[in-house]
Design an enzyme around this catalytic site. Sequence first.
Site, PDB file in Angstrom:
ATOM      1  N   SER A  15       0.835  -1.203   0.000  1.00 37.47           N
ATOM      2  CA  SER A  15       0.000   0.000   0.000  1.00 37.47           C
ATOM      3  C   SER A  15       0.869   1.252   0.000  1.00 37.47           C
ATOM      4  CB  SER A  15      -0.913   0.026   1.233  1.00 37.47           C
ATOM      5  OG  SER A  15      -0.134   0.072   2.421  1.00 37.47           O
ATOM      6  N   LEU A  17       3.151   4.379   0.013  1.00 39.23           N
ATOM      7  CA  LEU A  17       4.435   4.744  -0.567  1.00 39.23           C
ATOM      8  C   LEU A  17       5.098   3.561  -1.247  1.00 39.23           C
ATOM      9  CD1 LEU A  17       5.874   6.893   2.383  1.00 39.23           C
ATOM     10  CD2 LEU A  17       4.416   7.639   0.480  1.00 39.23           C
ATOM     11  N   ASP A  36       5.799  -7.470   1.864  1.00 37.69           N
ATOM     12  CA  ASP A  36       4.896  -6.888   2.854  1.00 37.69           C
ATOM     13  C   ASP A  36       4.361  -8.006   3.721  1.00 37.69           C
ATOM     14  OD1 ASP A  36       2.523  -5.442   4.101  1.00 37.69           O
ATOM     15  OD2 ASP A  36       3.268  -3.890   2.763  1.00 37.69           O
ATOM     16  N   ASP A  52       7.970 -10.324   7.272  1.00 38.58           N
ATOM     17  CA  ASP A  52       8.029  -9.297   8.308  1.00 38.58           C
ATOM     18  C   ASP A  52       9.469  -8.780   8.346  1.00 38.58           C
ATOM     19  OD1 ASP A  52       8.283  -7.872  10.730  1.00 38.58           O
ATOM     20  OD2 ASP A  52       6.758  -9.100  11.704  1.00 38.58           O
ATOM     21  N   SER A 141      10.661  10.256   8.491  1.00 38.30           N
ATOM     22  CA  SER A 141       9.459  11.077   8.609  1.00 38.30           C
ATOM     23  C   SER A 141       9.888  12.423   9.158  1.00 38.30           C
ATOM     24  CB  SER A 141       8.444  10.433   9.558  1.00 38.30           C
ATOM     25  OG  SER A 141       7.427  11.363   9.925  1.00 38.30           O
ATOM     26  N   TYR A 154       7.186   6.842  17.637  1.00 37.44           N
ATOM     27  CA  TYR A 154       7.335   7.015  16.193  1.00 37.44           C
ATOM     28  C   TYR A 154       8.506   7.949  15.875  1.00 37.44           C
ATOM     29  CZ  TYR A 154       5.922   7.709  11.315  1.00 37.44           C
ATOM     30  OH  TYR A 154       5.891   7.752   9.932  1.00 37.44           O
ATOM     31  N   PHE A 187       1.418  12.530   4.159  1.00 33.23           N
ATOM     32  CA  PHE A 187       1.092  11.942   2.865  1.00 33.23           C
ATOM     33  C   PHE A 187      -0.220  11.170   2.942  1.00 33.23           C
ATOM     34  CE2 PHE A 187       4.991  13.420   1.402  1.00 33.23           C
ATOM     35  CZ  PHE A 187       5.185  13.085   0.057  1.00 33.23           C
TER      36      PHE A 187
END
Length: 248
Positions: A15, A17, A36, A52, A141, A154, A187
Site C-alpha cells: 500500500s 508509498l 509486505d 516481516d 518522517s 514514532y 502523505f
Amino acid sequence: MQLEGKAALVTGAASGLGTASARMLAQAGVRVLMVDRSETPPLDGALFIAADVTNPHAMEAAVDTALSAFGALHILIHCAGIGHPMRVLGKDGAAMPLDSFARVVQVNLIGTYNTVRLCAAAMNRNTSANQEKGVIVLTASIAAFDGQIGQASYAASKGGVVGMTLPLARDLARHGIRVATIAPGIFDTPMLAGLSDEVRASLGAQVPYPPRLGRPEEYAQMARSIIENEMLNGEVIRLDGALRMAPR
C-alpha cells in the site's frame, strides 16, 4: 544508476508509498520484488513475497527470492513502518505500556537495519564498470525532527533512521553502495485512512505549499531521483511542502 534492466526489492509494498514506488520501478523497466506482511496481488511485471522486516529468516528468504528470480539485486526502497500514537501518561496518569514503544522501534528502526544489512550483502555481489553496485532508499518522517505529542515512539524510531543514514552511507561507500533517506511530511497513505475527509483536508491545509496532502507518487518520484543521481549519498531529504509540525 540507470533503472532499465535492474532488480529491486520494495518493502511495505502492499500500500501507499511502497506500492507507488514498486509501480514506478516496474514502469521504468525494473524487475521488482514486493515485500509486505499483508497479502497483495503483485503489479504487472512484479513478484510478491510475504515477510516481516523484523524477522531475519523471513527477510533472508525474501532477498534469496529476489536473487533466484532476478539473478541480482541493485535497489532497495524500504517503506515498511508502523505508527502507534500514545502519550507517555494516559488520562488516568498511568505510564504507557513499554511493549507499545518497543514494537514501533522494532519495526521502524531495527526492521530497517535488518533489511539494509541483508540487501547490502546481496548488492555487494554485483559488478559494475563505474563501481556502483547498489542504491538503498530508506523512509524516515518529518516526525524525526518535529515529533508531536503522542509521537514519542514514532519520532524516536524515525529519528534512528535519520541518525544511521550517514554512517550507513560511509560504511557501504567502499562497496559502491549508496544510502539516502526520504523524510515525508503528511502523505495520503493508509495511515490516514481512518480519518474523516474533513480532518484530512484540515491536515493538508497546514502545509505551506502546496496546501494539500502529499501523494505517494511524489515520494516515488523522489526515490527515483535518488537512484538516478549518483551524487546523492548519505543525505536525508525532507519531502513536506515546507511543513513544520506544531506540538499537536
